[in-house]
Scaffold this motif. Sequence first.
Motif, PDB file in Angstrom:
ATOM      1  N   ALA A 158       0.994  -1.262   0.064  1.00  0.00           N
ATOM      2  CA  ALA A 158      -0.070  -0.147  -0.044  1.00  0.00           C
ATOM      3  C   ALA A 158       0.847   1.374  -0.140  1.00  0.00           C
ATOM      4  CB  ALA A 158      -1.001   0.048   1.153  1.00  0.00           C
ATOM      5  N   MET A 159       2.062   1.265  -0.366  1.00  0.00           N
ATOM      6  CA  MET A 159       2.848   2.431  -0.223  1.00  0.00           C
ATOM      7  C   MET A 159       3.107   2.780  -1.736  1.00  0.00           C
ATOM      8  SD  MET A 159       5.918   0.934   2.527  1.00  0.00           S
ATOM      9  CE  MET A 159       5.351   0.281   3.875  1.00  0.00           C
ATOM     10  N   GLY A 160       2.446   4.033  -1.913  1.00  0.00           N
ATOM     11  CA  GLY A 160       2.358   4.482  -3.438  1.00  0.00           C
ATOM     12  C   GLY A 160       1.131   5.170  -3.980  1.00  0.00           C
ATOM     13  N   SER A 161       1.184   5.996  -5.076  1.00  0.00           N
ATOM     14  CA  SER A 161       0.051   6.766  -5.349  1.00  0.00           C
ATOM     15  C   SER A 161      -0.186   6.441  -6.820  1.00  0.00           C
ATOM     16  CB  SER A 161       0.272   8.252  -5.181  1.00  0.00           C
ATOM     17  OG  SER A 161       0.900   8.425  -3.639  1.00  0.00           O
ATOM     18  N   SER A 162       0.038   5.225  -7.167  1.00  0.00           N
ATOM     19  CA  SER A 162      -0.107   5.047  -8.828  1.00  0.00           C
ATOM     20  C   SER A 162      -0.154   3.716  -9.218  1.00  0.00           C
ATOM     21  CB  SER A 162       1.139   5.649  -9.532  1.00  0.00           C
ATOM     22  OG  SER A 162       2.376   5.113  -9.135  1.00  0.00           O
ATOM     23  N   LEU A 217       9.557  12.964  -4.082  1.00  0.00           N
ATOM     24  CA  LEU A 217       8.477  13.854  -3.507  1.00  0.00           C
ATOM     25  C   LEU A 217       7.377  14.384  -4.332  1.00  0.00           C
ATOM     26  CD1 LEU A 217      10.937  15.758  -1.485  1.00  0.00           C
ATOM     27  CD2 LEU A 217       9.103  14.700  -0.525  1.00  0.00           C
ATOM     28  N   THR A 218       7.684  14.363  -5.765  1.00  0.00           N
ATOM     29  CA  THR A 218       6.584  14.723  -6.914  1.00  0.00           C
ATOM     30  C   THR A 218       5.312  13.885  -6.588  1.00  0.00           C
ATOM     31  OG1 THR A 218       8.453  15.143  -8.210  1.00  0.00           O
ATOM     32  CG2 THR A 218       6.184  15.120  -9.033  1.00  0.00           C
ATOM     33  N   MET A 219       5.908  12.347  -6.340  1.00  0.00           N
ATOM     34  CA  MET A 219       4.800  11.322  -6.375  1.00  0.00           C
ATOM     35  C   MET A 219       4.039  11.510  -4.971  1.00  0.00           C
ATOM     36  SD  MET A 219       3.343   8.667  -7.648  1.00  0.00           S
ATOM     37  CE  MET A 219       4.480   7.508  -8.678  1.00  0.00           C
ATOM     38  N   TYR A 220       4.839  11.850  -3.885  1.00  0.00           N
ATOM     39  CA  TYR A 220       4.164  12.170  -2.501  1.00  0.00           C
ATOM     40  C   TYR A 220       3.313  13.074  -2.697  1.00  0.00           C
ATOM     41  CZ  TYR A 220       7.911   9.084  -0.765  1.00  0.00           C
ATOM     42  OH  TYR A 220       8.693   7.981  -0.674  1.00  0.00           O
ATOM     43  N   LEU A 221       3.571  14.314  -3.485  1.00  0.00           N
ATOM     44  CA  LEU A 221       2.503  15.384  -3.408  1.00  0.00           C
ATOM     45  C   LEU A 221       1.350  15.231  -4.308  1.00  0.00           C
ATOM     46  CD1 LEU A 221       5.378  18.127  -4.298  1.00  0.00           C
ATOM     47  CD2 LEU A 221       4.108  18.047  -2.241  1.00  0.00           C
ATOM     48  N   SER A 222       1.132  14.016  -4.596  1.00  0.00           N
ATOM     49  CA  SER A 222      -0.306  13.655  -5.193  1.00  0.00           C
ATOM     50  C   SER A 222      -1.336  13.436  -4.061  1.00  0.00           C
ATOM     51  CB  SER A 222      -0.276  12.179  -5.810  1.00  0.00           C
ATOM     52  OG  SER A 222       0.673  12.478  -6.572  1.00  0.00           O
ATOM     53  N   GLU A 264       5.398   8.748 -15.278  1.00  0.00           N
ATOM     54  CA  GLU A 264       5.878  10.407 -15.383  1.00  0.00           C
ATOM     55  C   GLU A 264       6.475  10.511 -14.182  1.00  0.00           C
ATOM     56  OE1 GLU A 264       2.296  12.301 -16.784  1.00  0.00           O
ATOM     57  OE2 GLU A 264       2.891  13.762 -15.438  1.00  0.00           O
ATOM     58  N   LYS A 265       6.124   9.961 -12.885  1.00  0.00           N
ATOM     59  CA  LYS A 265       6.370  10.702 -11.636  1.00  0.00           C
ATOM     60  C   LYS A 265       7.353   9.929 -10.900  1.00  0.00           C
ATOM     61  CE  LYS A 265       2.544  13.414 -11.100  1.00  0.00           C
ATOM     62  NZ  LYS A 265       1.650  14.501 -10.323  1.00  0.00           N
ATOM     63  N   VAL A 266       7.921   8.592 -11.645  1.00  0.00           N
ATOM     64  CA  VAL A 266       8.573   7.932 -10.729  1.00  0.00           C
ATOM     65  C   VAL A 266      10.196   8.092 -10.283  1.00  0.00           C
ATOM     66  CG1 VAL A 266       7.476   5.618 -11.391  1.00  0.00           C
ATOM     67  CG2 VAL A 266       9.460   6.446 -12.695  1.00  0.00           C
TER      68      VAL A 266
END
Lengths: 94, 496, 480
Positions: free
Chosen positions: B127-131, B421-426, B415-417
Amino acid sequence: MLSRDEVLKIARLAKLSLTEKEIEFYQQRLGRILTYVEELNALATADTSVVRTIPKDAVAFREDRPIPFGDVRELLKNAPASEADSFLLPQVME
Amino acid sequence: MDFNRLEILDLLEGYQRKEFSPSEVAQSLLTSIEKKDGEIRSFLQVRPDVTLDAARAIEKRSSEIQKLPLYGVPIAIKDNILVTGWQATAASKILKNYVAPFTAMCVERLESAGALILGKTNLDEFAMGSSTENSGVAPTRNPWKTDRVPGGSSGGSAAAVAAGFAPASLGTDTGGSIRQPASLCGLVGVKPTYGRVSRFGLIAFASSLDQAGPLTRSVWDAARVLECMAGYGGKDATVSRSVVPKYTENLNESAFGTVRNLRVGICTSWLEGVDPEVRTAFEAAVEKLKELGMRPVEVELPNVKYALSTYYLVATSEASSNLARFDGVHYGYRTPNPKDLDDLYCRSRGEGFGPEVKLRIMLGTYALSAGYYDAYYGKANQVRRLIQQDFEAAFEKCDVIASPTSPTTAFKIGEKVSDPLTMYLSDIFTLPANLAGIPGISVPVGVDSAKLPIGMQLMGRHFDESTLFQVAYCYERRRGALANAPWRGSKSGAGA
Amino acid sequence: MKNPLEKYEVVIGLEVHAQLLTKSKMFSEAPNQFGANPNEMIGPVCSGQPGSLPIINQTAIDLGVRAGVALHCKIHEESVFARKHYFYPDLPKGYQISQYERPYCTGGYVEFALKDGSVRKINLVRIHFEEDAGKSTHASHGTLVDLNRAGVPLIEIVSEPEMRSSEEAGQYLRKLRSILRYANICDGNMEQGNFRCDANVSIRLHGAKEFGTRVELKNINSFRYVEKAIDYEVSRQADALEQGEKIRQETRGWNAVKGVTEIMREKEMAHDYRYFPDPDLPPLVISPQLIQKITTEMPELPDAKRIRFIEEYQLSEYNADVLTNSQELADFYERVAKGSGNAKSAANWVMNELLGRLNAVGKEIDDTPVSAENLALLVKNVDSDKISGKIAKTVFDEMFASGKSPDAIIAEKGLVQISDPAALEAVVKKIIEASPSEVAGYKSGKTKLLGFFVGQVMKETKGQANPGLVNDLVKKHLDG
């Protein structure tokens, strides 16, 4: 950027083996994140009350009544190795 | 018949009128999955025989349909939630062959309500992620546009419902992992109040943040699933003993009266940096809330800008602890030929966990370690209290707080990998609700110029899901149907 | 070094882990049962399955509170469960749920008597709850892990480093064990591992203010070994200091076979346990009402019983301490004391005759072949002059060997003491007549010869004559 030693120390505590590439990768990534979270130091929090996350009406207790698990062998089925109803480790301990 | 587009309410009505049966529906969906999930990859495991057996068994109880609020409803379950006999891998190599020996309380409740388990869905590892790109198996594709991510970590659950493979799915939400994929896939997603749903049977990520919840295509459906899955159960010391309301009871005309004159809080400063199309759509949604009679109120949330830092210390610390049990000894992956015990541990874990998981374990280990605890974990918990206080103060002035769910629409796979921090900002809009323990719901508000869905998030007081559902329901009715939804068989979608 | 205690003072602190007498485990409903087949008593929670969560066993808390009351601790209304992280095969979650900064008890004390009669009071630092770990057994081809014991409720009782001899350590442990057994908190069986002790031992010159470097001793699994291990360690440390070496802070295991302490093969790095409050559990609340309830329901504890024994039975401190060591022994003694009406004599018989013999054959009072009722009868028989004290010892030997009652044995062996003056007079007269020269000697002033006549009468009667009466009769006849 974290030092190589620091990354290795954390990896040892967390029991994670790392390749050389991984060490560099994590030096960078961890460094980046740790720098980012420094912003919290600017906040005055000395007087904040303790954070509570659990609802007040949650009850954490149960009665002392033993209830055997249905079939304990199900719990052994996922073991990488087992023998005579015990979890089995290879010859790795002194 | 095309069951892919049916909502739970439609299914229940159909079963009642004997227009079709649970096995017909289950078979149809399973066929759909078999034919079309190859591209989407929302499912990690299906067991058609088991599902059809369960369907036939529930049919034998058709006389009890009134007492089974989810009679014959197939639900997909995120693969970090245990269901006896099904795999529970958390999309990780370290749990590759793990078969669950018991069933999660929330799933047990759904089964008691008559639901059918359709399959286990893909997720970001642990469950660690936003994509869902962190899945140890493969990324899942967004059914709206298959070169896009479905969001994460409950990407598989979202894609399955968006593609029409299931009318509902369960996800888990620690920092936004139900709401954000719901938003990116045009669905309704609910993160309940912390302590509303039992965590027994959820593979723990962050114990003080995790909650399981529904992803559906309508607000009514989400309310029905939540009212069935929530509640104490006796196996989790962090669950409220209070009775779970029948949320669906208020989701009708009466809701409009309740919603009128409620105050909706908006924190304008928070909206900076949001994608302009998302902002426009959000503002249009707020206008609709005003049309419903709600009064917008400006609220301050001075400390939410620290939510990301706070979350990334609290969640990773708890995760580093919760994942200590994956050590190659009692279950899961064990490295072959270890030379000593330390080697067995380090290589089993080093080889079994993916990079994002290892990163978070290390961050959390560091934050809890001697000499660093006060500055990191300790400090983060203090800031967490400040964030909780911000919401307490805000809810003095308003009844719900509205924001976009995600600052962007679905981004491209890959795109965000490169920058964490870019991913986390989602998750910037979703994290605070987990930190404060309050409930949040994401409802679709429309699509952008690329025809990708945009979501609005509503947050409420602790245990006030009722208000959230009513506001969301009224908004949904006012909004009307979503155009081009893939579950209705649009060009780029999978349901046809 | 010959007598280290002349030069050095010993400083001992003890940490005791006591398993609580619950039916199920600390945080799960799996059964708490000793001696089952491997992994028969496990469930999802104690085997650390993903998705499992802890729920607190109410009875475990009640027993812990009982311990806190019995040991005079301050019981805190709010305490916190914390996770203690380390990796080991018998620890399935990779952490143990324990208590760290905020244990449920602080302070408290244990009082006990030493052989010389002095009473010692050892203060406690704290008591906290924790869960036990499983067991690993090493075989030739690997290690077998059994999680039956994982999750069993424990309280850890930590003493201040106030003990100054191995005897004190032994007595402290016996007293602590006795209190826990009296209050039905713990079985107190070191061999079965439900009562475990680690000792922290250091030495310093007499009068020194600073503590010496302390060494932790583990693997002590019987009361006998506690004192031996400490004595060995003290002399090891003294020898080292005498040779100019420094004591290293380390953990050593007691090797019962060799009679020495040895360095244990543990990681040399200090553990960083990364304690933090367990987010799966709310703070533990122990209400004043609960404490009150447990206080009122407390059975008579050893100290109260000891004081009562001293008052009611006029026993010495030390004797009272020994006789209240266990509930069973105290009950046994009271039955003998009440049954015989002679508390002092009862104490002597129980302590000097019975316990010694039981110890020699490795038995506990529970398995005594001599019942309390029979021992009481024996005492009564002596007090009523039915038999002499000396004969009574013979009778006792037979009672111990056969389990028979004293009356049966006396009858069988015809050991009734002859107290009939007429019968004895006859013998006395006979002896006097047969020993004219001794009579003459006595009358001429050698009064010590009285013993000769008494001895002869005793011999003639095979020891069954009542010696006091014989004495009087001989005197009467000689003095005329």
